[in-house]
Design an enzyme around this catalytic site. Structure first.
Site, PDB file in Angstrom:
ATOM      1  CE  LYS A 155      89.491  73.544  29.456  1.00  0.00           C
ATOM      2  NZ  LYS A 155      89.408  72.335  29.044  1.00  0.00           N
ATOM      3  CG  MET A 156      85.916  78.221  34.511  1.00  0.00           C
ATOM      4  SD  MET A 156      85.389  80.071  35.091  1.00  0.00           S
ATOM      5  CE  MET A 156      86.832  80.790  34.107  1.00  0.00           C
ATOM      6  CG  HIS A 210      48.413  40.351  20.677  1.00  0.00           C
ATOM      7  ND1 HIS A 210      47.760  41.519  20.989  1.00  0.00           N
ATOM      8  CD2 HIS A 210      48.400  40.203  19.127  1.00  0.00           C
ATOM      9  CE1 HIS A 210      47.683  42.170  19.805  1.00  0.00           C
ATOM     10  NE2 HIS A 210      47.994  41.341  18.797  1.00  0.00           N
ATOM     11  NE  ARG A 226      75.263  62.536  32.207  1.00  0.00           N
ATOM     12  CZ  ARG A 226      76.072  62.813  33.046  1.00  0.00           C
ATOM     13  NH1 ARG A 226      76.078  62.020  34.152  1.00  0.00           N
ATOM     14  NH2 ARG A 226      77.133  63.631  32.890  1.00  0.00           N
ATOM     15  CE1 TYR A 227      72.778  63.504  29.407  1.00  0.00           C
ATOM     16  CE2 TYR A 227      72.578  61.440  27.989  1.00  0.00           C
ATOM     17  CZ  TYR A 227      73.330  62.583  28.573  1.00  0.00           C
ATOM     18  OH  TYR A 227      74.761  62.583  28.490  1.00  0.00           O
ATOM     19  CG  HIS A 248      83.616  82.165   4.481  1.00  0.00           C
ATOM     20  ND1 HIS A 248      83.128  81.003   3.913  1.00  0.00           N
ATOM     21  CD2 HIS A 248      83.100  83.264   3.964  1.00  0.00           C
ATOM     22  CE1 HIS A 248      82.410  81.361   2.856  1.00  0.00           C
ATOM     23  NE2 HIS A 248      82.112  82.668   2.853  1.00  0.00           N
ATOM     24  CD  GLN A 254      46.437  45.728  11.132  1.00  0.00           C
ATOM     25  OE1 GLN A 254      47.548  45.480  11.543  1.00  0.00           O
ATOM     26  NE2 GLN A 254      45.679  44.550  10.908  1.00  0.00           N
ATOM     27  CB  SER A 256      46.239  45.508  17.938  1.00  0.00           C
ATOM     28  OG  SER A 256      45.756  44.082  18.430  1.00  0.00           O
ATOM     29  CB  ILE A 315      63.285  52.771  20.175  1.00  0.00           C
ATOM     30  CG1 ILE A 315      63.406  51.395  20.837  1.00  0.00           C
ATOM     31  CG2 ILE A 315      64.599  53.659  20.630  1.00  0.00           C
ATOM     32  CD1 ILE A 315      64.258  50.493  19.679  1.00  0.00           C
ATOM     33  CD  GLU A 325      55.603  53.843  14.827  1.00  0.00           C
ATOM     34  OE1 GLU A 325      55.475  54.452  13.460  1.00  0.00           O
ATOM     35  OE2 GLU A 325      54.680  53.272  15.291  1.00  0.00           O
TER      36      GLU A 325
END
Length: 449
Positions: A281-282, A76, A9-10, A150, A224, A103, A324, A322
């Site tokens: 509706k729009m 691994h 979808r995205y 405001h 590292q 690694s 994700i 990371e």
């Protein structure tokens, strides 16, 4: 079966192609090839071995399927890639794969290559959006509308001002991506704790040559991992971009409200449906989607910052996180930029409603101008303010126009003629330097591309 909305979808095809499994694997193989190439150039491994590694460092030979099979046994990921590459190399060249590396030399350097590709896409799409916003600023620099503070009517402004402000901000976002890229997209071949010990006396030379071969700046110092402040900066920059896009989309959503109805996103009633139960509706669905997804992008700032403090020379807590937040932040940001291009490329203006709202307060929005003109005529500023405030309150209470009240005020007409009052009460002539400021942005923008 797809689960995550990014899968179906995205997102955009271009950014998905950057972060999909095969491209990530290809980048890691290219990093391994660059390592062997640098080591051969420094006479650390045989040149023919490096050539063989380089020729086989491709997903044509090292497949994701094979890597997954090995990882099922080794548990691994990088060791699996090393083994898969080594086993396809001939004449013993596989023995030299990954020599001197750890690694995260492979992970962090390959991620730098992914970041470079991602930033290129993001900048290209942001530039496209920026040009659209600049064009809107130019077309609407004299399109006078009511300015709101405001949520209430304040003073006249122009739509050109709105768009030019956004253009200036988008330009800053582009600059931030450039600046971040310098710190983020770096090469690292420094070994298990960053000392290059396994590479011996040629460690720094390998690190520098390796980075150069990949078109990256070698990190000045690391343990590292490449330090995660730069990664956090990148996620914060994407969150900042998202906040700008939400600001822009939120304004359109507000201006499209039934009560205002000045500007809105394009809606094709022949094809689109706004509601499953309300035929009339729009809805501003594109703008709303931008706002909603921007919340997800900003939510990744916290884990990105938390990935920087790791135990000693490194622990593994950043890694799963990371996997994700890095691809999702890039994909979702790219997606809402594309949505913004669609939104602002198809804006619908309603001049009659813009004019209606400009005059909705029956002239009360011109109170500041009356005060300013009285002051120029010699009335003290504080006295002028108090006088006009009384007139404004009277007009508001009686439900009549401010022009009518001040025209009947002896204190006001002592200083202002009827002709001057007519001019003063015209909101179209009270926009100060708005046109010039928009022109200044348009002039400056010629240096942006």
């Amino acid at each position: 079966m797809a689960i995550h909305p990014i899968e179906y979808r995205y997102g955009t095809e271009e950014m998905r192609n950057v972060w999909e499994t095969d491209n990530k694997l290809q980048k890691m193989l290219e990093v391994e090839a660059a390592l062997s190439d640098a080591e051969a150039q420094l006479n650390m491994i045989p040149a023919d071995a490096a050539a063989e590694i380089k020729s086989k460092a491709s997903i044509k030979f090292v497949t994701s399927k094979r890597v997954s099979e090995i990882e099922a046994e080794t548990n691994h990921d990088i060791a699996s890639i090393v083994k898969a590459l080594a086993e396809v190399c001939e004449n013993g060249a596989g023995e030299y794969v990954h020599f001197g590396a750890t690694s995260n030399d492979i992970i962090d350097t390959s991620q730098s290559l992914l970041f470079k590709e991602s930033i290129k896409i993001l900048k290209g799409r942001l530039t496209e959006l920026l040009k659209i916003i600049l064009e809107l600023a130019d077309k609407n620099k004299k399109n006078v509308c009511i300015g709101r503070t405001h949520g209430q009517h304040a003073l006249p402004t122009t739509y050109g001002m709105k768009f030019a402000i956004w253009a200036d901000e988008l330009h800053r976002q582009l600059n931030r991506l450039d600046e971040c890229s310098e710190r983020l997209c770096v090469g690292m071949m420094t070994g298990a704790v960053g000392t290059t010990a396994a590479l011996g006396t040629e460690g720094l030379a390998v690190h520098k040559r390796f980075s150069q071969l990949l078109g990256l700046k070698p990190v000045l110092i690391s343990n590292q991992v490449v330090q995660r402040d730069a990664h956090a900066e990148f996620i914060m920059d994407l969150a900042n971009v998202a906040s700008t896009l939400e600001k822009m989309a939120l304004e359109i959503r507000n201006l499209q409200r039934t009560e205002l109805d000045e500007v809105g996103e394009h809606f094709d009633p022949r094809k689109q449906v706004g509601s499953s139960t309300m035929p009339h509706k729009m809805n501003p669905i594109t703008a709303e989607r931008i706002c909603g997804i921007s919340r997800v992008i900003r939510a990744y700032v916290a884990p990105a910052l938390q990935n920087n403090p790791l135990w000693h020379e490194r622990d593994l807590t950043n890694s799963s996180c990371e996997r994700i937040i890095l691809p999702e932040s890039c994909m979702l940001t790219d997606y809402i930029i594309k949505l913004s291009v669609k939104l602002f490329n198809n804006l619908v203006f309603k001049p009659e409603n813009i004019e209606r709202n400009l005059n909705l307060s029956h002239g009360l929005i011109m109170a500041e101008r009356v005060m300013a003109e009285l002051t120029r005529k010699g009335v003290g500023r504080q006295t002028a303010y108090a006088l006009v405030r009384v007139c404004a309150l009277d007009a508001n209470e009686k439900g009549i126009g401010l022009k009518e009240v001040i025209s009947s005020s002896k204190e006001v007409t002592k200083y202002l003629s009827p002709e001057e009052i007519v001019e003063i009460m015209d909101p179209h002539t009270y926009i100060g330097s708005a046109v010039q400021m928009v022109d200044n942005v348009l002039t400056e923008s010629k240096e942006w591309f």
